[in-house]
Design a protein around this motif. Sequence first.
Motif, PDB file in Angstrom:
ATOM      1  N   GLU A 126      29.506  11.493 100.919  1.00 57.04           N
ATOM      2  CA  GLU A 126      28.207  11.988 101.315  1.00 57.04           C
ATOM      3  C   GLU A 126      28.035  13.141 102.098  1.00 57.04           C
ATOM      4  O   GLU A 126      28.786  13.186 103.001  1.00 57.04           O
ATOM      5  CB  GLU A 126      27.553  10.619 102.255  1.00 57.04           C
ATOM      6  N   ILE A 127      26.868  13.906 102.217  1.00 56.29           N
ATOM      7  CA  ILE A 127      26.711  14.888 102.895  1.00 56.29           C
ATOM      8  C   ILE A 127      25.108  14.951 103.418  1.00 56.29           C
ATOM      9  O   ILE A 127      24.513  14.716 102.665  1.00 56.29           O
ATOM     10  CB  ILE A 127      27.290  16.174 102.096  1.00 56.29           C
ATOM     11  N   GLY A 128      24.942  15.161 104.443  1.00 49.66           N
ATOM     12  CA  GLY A 128      23.587  15.335 105.029  1.00 49.66           C
ATOM     13  C   GLY A 128      23.500  15.867 106.465  1.00 49.66           C
ATOM     14  O   GLY A 128      24.502  16.036 107.231  1.00 49.66           O
ATOM     15  N   ASN A 129      22.322  16.257 106.873  1.00 48.68           N
ATOM     16  CA  ASN A 129      22.038  16.509 108.239  1.00 48.68           C
ATOM     17  C   ASN A 129      22.050  15.402 109.256  1.00 48.68           C
ATOM     18  O   ASN A 129      21.645  14.444 108.938  1.00 48.68           O
ATOM     19  CB  ASN A 129      20.780  17.477 108.252  1.00 48.68           C
ATOM     20  N   THR A 130      22.564  15.740 110.522  1.00 48.04           N
ATOM     21  CA  THR A 130      22.378  14.914 111.881  1.00 48.04           C
ATOM     22  C   THR A 130      21.607  15.302 112.606  1.00 48.04           C
ATOM     23  O   THR A 130      21.275  16.482 112.577  1.00 48.04           O
ATOM     24  CB  THR A 130      23.837  14.645 111.801  1.00 48.04           C
ATOM     25  N   THR A 131      21.331  14.981 113.772  1.00 50.08           N
ATOM     26  CA  THR A 131      20.881  15.368 115.053  1.00 50.08           C
ATOM     27  C   THR A 131      21.652  16.588 115.495  1.00 50.08           C
ATOM     28  O   THR A 131      22.597  16.351 116.014  1.00 50.08           O
ATOM     29  CB  THR A 131      20.413  14.398 116.054  1.00 50.08           C
ATOM     30  N   GLY A 132      21.189  17.861 115.108  1.00 49.90           N
ATOM     31  CA  GLY A 132      22.091  18.826 115.655  1.00 49.90           C
ATOM     32  C   GLY A 132      22.981  19.279 114.907  1.00 49.90           C
ATOM     33  O   GLY A 132      24.148  19.488 115.413  1.00 49.90           O
ATOM     34  N   GLY A 133      22.885  19.290 113.385  1.00 53.64           N
ATOM     35  CA  GLY A 133      24.268  19.610 112.782  1.00 53.64           C
ATOM     36  C   GLY A 133      24.097  19.112 111.462  1.00 53.64           C
ATOM     37  O   GLY A 133      23.246  18.520 110.965  1.00 53.64           O
ATOM     38  N   CYS A 134      25.507  18.872 110.816  1.00 55.80           N
ATOM     39  CA  CYS A 134      25.787  18.408 109.329  1.00 55.80           C
ATOM     40  C   CYS A 134      26.727  17.392 109.418  1.00 55.80           C
ATOM     41  O   CYS A 134      27.797  17.713 110.342  1.00 55.80           O
ATOM     42  CB  CYS A 134      25.794  19.460 108.455  1.00 55.80           C
ATOM     43  N   ARG A 135      26.961  16.494 108.436  1.00 57.22           N
ATOM     44  CA  ARG A 135      27.750  15.696 108.379  1.00 57.22           C
ATOM     45  C   ARG A 135      28.454  15.246 106.907  1.00 57.22           C
ATOM     46  O   ARG A 135      27.690  15.075 106.197  1.00 57.22           O
ATOM     47  CB  ARG A 135      27.581  14.131 109.295  1.00 57.22           C
ATOM     48  N   VAL A 136      29.816  15.356 106.968  1.00 55.09           N
ATOM     49  CA  VAL A 136      30.407  14.950 105.434  1.00 55.09           C
ATOM     50  C   VAL A 136      31.140  13.826 105.737  1.00 55.09           C
ATOM     51  O   VAL A 136      31.966  13.773 106.505  1.00 55.09           O
ATOM     52  CB  VAL A 136      31.403  16.178 105.102  1.00 55.09           C
ATOM     53  N   SER A 137      31.089  12.763 105.127  1.00 59.52           N
ATOM     54  CA  SER A 137      31.549  11.544 105.042  1.00 59.52           C
ATOM     55  C   SER A 137      32.145  11.139 103.815  1.00 59.52           C
ATOM     56  O   SER A 137      31.329  11.037 102.718  1.00 59.52           O
ATOM     57  CB  SER A 137      30.534  10.673 105.735  1.00 59.52           C
ATOM     58  N   VAL A 138      33.443  10.882 103.653  1.00 60.96           N
ATOM     59  CA  VAL A 138      34.144  10.460 102.494  1.00 60.96           C
ATOM     60  C   VAL A 138      34.995   9.029 102.889  1.00 60.96           C
ATOM     61  O   VAL A 138      35.343   8.815 104.017  1.00 60.96           O
ATOM     62  CB  VAL A 138      35.115  11.385 101.973  1.00 60.96           C
ATOM     63  N   ARG A 139      34.628   8.139 101.965  1.00 58.93           N
ATOM     64  CA  ARG A 139      35.538   6.852 102.094  1.00 58.93           C
ATOM     65  C   ARG A 139      36.374   6.722 101.064  1.00 58.93           C
ATOM     66  O   ARG A 139      35.792   6.826  99.673  1.00 58.93           O
ATOM     67  CB  ARG A 139      34.408   5.860 102.168  1.00 58.93           C
ATOM     68  N   MET A 140      37.362   6.256 101.181  1.00 57.59           N
ATOM     69  CA  MET A 140      38.634   6.216 100.053  1.00 57.59           C
ATOM     70  C   MET A 140      39.142   4.783 100.174  1.00 57.59           C
ATOM     71  O   MET A 140      39.477   4.356 101.378  1.00 57.59           O
ATOM     72  CB  MET A 140      39.474   7.260 100.038  1.00 57.59           C
ATOM     73  N   THR A 141      39.441   4.008  98.970  1.00 55.32           N
ATOM     74  CA  THR A 141      40.070   2.794  98.970  1.00 55.32           C
ATOM     75  C   THR A 141      41.710   2.960  99.037  1.00 55.32           C
ATOM     76  O   THR A 141      42.389   3.503  98.466  1.00 55.32           O
ATOM     77  CB  THR A 141      39.752   1.993  97.698  1.00 55.32           C
ATOM     78  N   MET A 142      42.026   2.144 100.012  1.00 53.33           N
ATOM     79  CA  MET A 142      43.539   2.335 100.111  1.00 53.33           C
ATOM     80  C   MET A 142      44.274   1.239  99.436  1.00 53.33           C
ATOM     81  O   MET A 142      43.712  -0.073  99.374  1.00 53.33           O
ATOM     82  CB  MET A 142      44.001   1.873 101.835  1.00 53.33           C
ATOM     83  N   PRO A 143      45.211   1.649  98.691  1.00 51.64           N
ATOM     84  CA  PRO A 143      46.025   0.603  97.860  1.00 51.64           C
ATOM     85  C   PRO A 143      46.551  -0.558  98.866  1.00 51.64           C
ATOM     86  O   PRO A 143      47.184  -0.233  99.938  1.00 51.64           O
ATOM     87  CB  PRO A 143      47.073   1.443  97.074  1.00 51.64           C
ATOM     88  N   ALA A 144      46.336  -1.688  98.285  1.00 57.09           N
ATOM     89  CA  ALA A 144      46.978  -2.856  98.913  1.00 57.09           C
ATOM     90  C   ALA A 144      48.383  -2.865  99.220  1.00 57.09           C
ATOM     91  O   ALA A 144      48.777  -3.201 100.347  1.00 57.09           O
ATOM     92  CB  ALA A 144      46.190  -4.349  98.268  1.00 57.09           C
TER      93      ALA A 144
END
Length: 408
Positions: A386-404
């Motif tokens: 996900e990418i988008g603006n925040t209060t005063g800037g920008c944020r990139v967030s990535v979530r990945m599944t860790m193998p068990a």
Amino acid sequence: MTGVMTTDAVGACPGCGRSPGEDGRHHQRRLAAIARAASSVADAASLSVTLDVVAREVMQATHIAAVQILRVEQGSMRVAGKAGFTDADDFAERLEECRQLGARLVFVEAFERTERIVVLHRKAAVLADPRWAPLHVIMGAPEWDSFVAVPLVVRGRAVGVLNAYYSPGEDPGDETLEFLDAMADQAATAVDSADLLARSRLEAQLEERARLARELHDSVVQQVFSMRMHAKALRAQVGAATPEQVRGVADELLGLAQNALADLRGLVLQLHPLELAGRDLVAAVRTLAESVQAASGVRIEISGGELPPLPTELQDDAYRVVQEALNNVVKHAQATSAVVTLRAGGGRLMVEVRDDGVGLAGEPRPQALGLVSMRERAQRWSGTMEIGNTTGGCRVSVRMTMPADGRR
């Protein structure tokens, strides 16, 4: 009773023998199959998995005994998805033998004409034709009779074909044919999306090679060239120059060698960051942050707790995400600081890069190579980006599944 097709006295359709209730349930099953196929096209990371799902949905929603989905690869037709057929790794080779023997390949005609072709009672003709002998065992296994070939068409261009093998007594009707057209459209979208992603990946690789070539030329090559010139000058001065003059040239050579070594280490770090950092993601990201901060002036902070052991491939993908996000911060954000967060929890690795810059001016282009690369790396681990603006800037967030089990 009029001449219009209708139900008989007990409610059964004279055309197919099914009651109105059964017709309704068939229609619902087909709509659900189209919806599931569309979802699979959007979510699956593998084209073959997606096309297998589409083929199975076709079989389960209709009275069709078997389904093949073929796509064109390097000028040849290859089975990319199937249901109802046994595995046959040499199917393409056997098909080519049939073609050379002069067998009529109906699905090739459908592909070339970009038109659906229906052939009633096809199986008996195929099994009686010696030109189909190399495929008699495979084609004879499922219980089928009539045959339909539907081309996969994207923007007026055929990219493959869907073959449907009808069960005996189930002749293709208009409703079933429309359903096959809809499923062929889903398969065509999957093939087209896979092709676009492959091209994007190749363009990204070529761009990365070009960038490394430019950096090698502008830094290391120029420094080595200067070292050669200094070495020539030193050789010419042997016996004539004073010790101080020789020491001065040697000092110049030493400085150039140190700079070239630092630049080479920087390039190697970009190619194999985890190798140099002892296979530790946090250490590699910290080194990257120090390098970016020194070069750009953007203050970069690393936060997050200790990470569990992670597969090298997952660490490398997470590192590349941070690298791409920080490159965007430096190039576009006009930021003075950024925070990189690496955290694990709930079976997932979370990577976040937040800056205090100007933020996004609008919606980012979905096909921008940097975003495509980060999204693909996340999807490779059943994750999201996900990418988008925040209060005063920008944020990139990535979530990945860790193998068990800690491995991929």
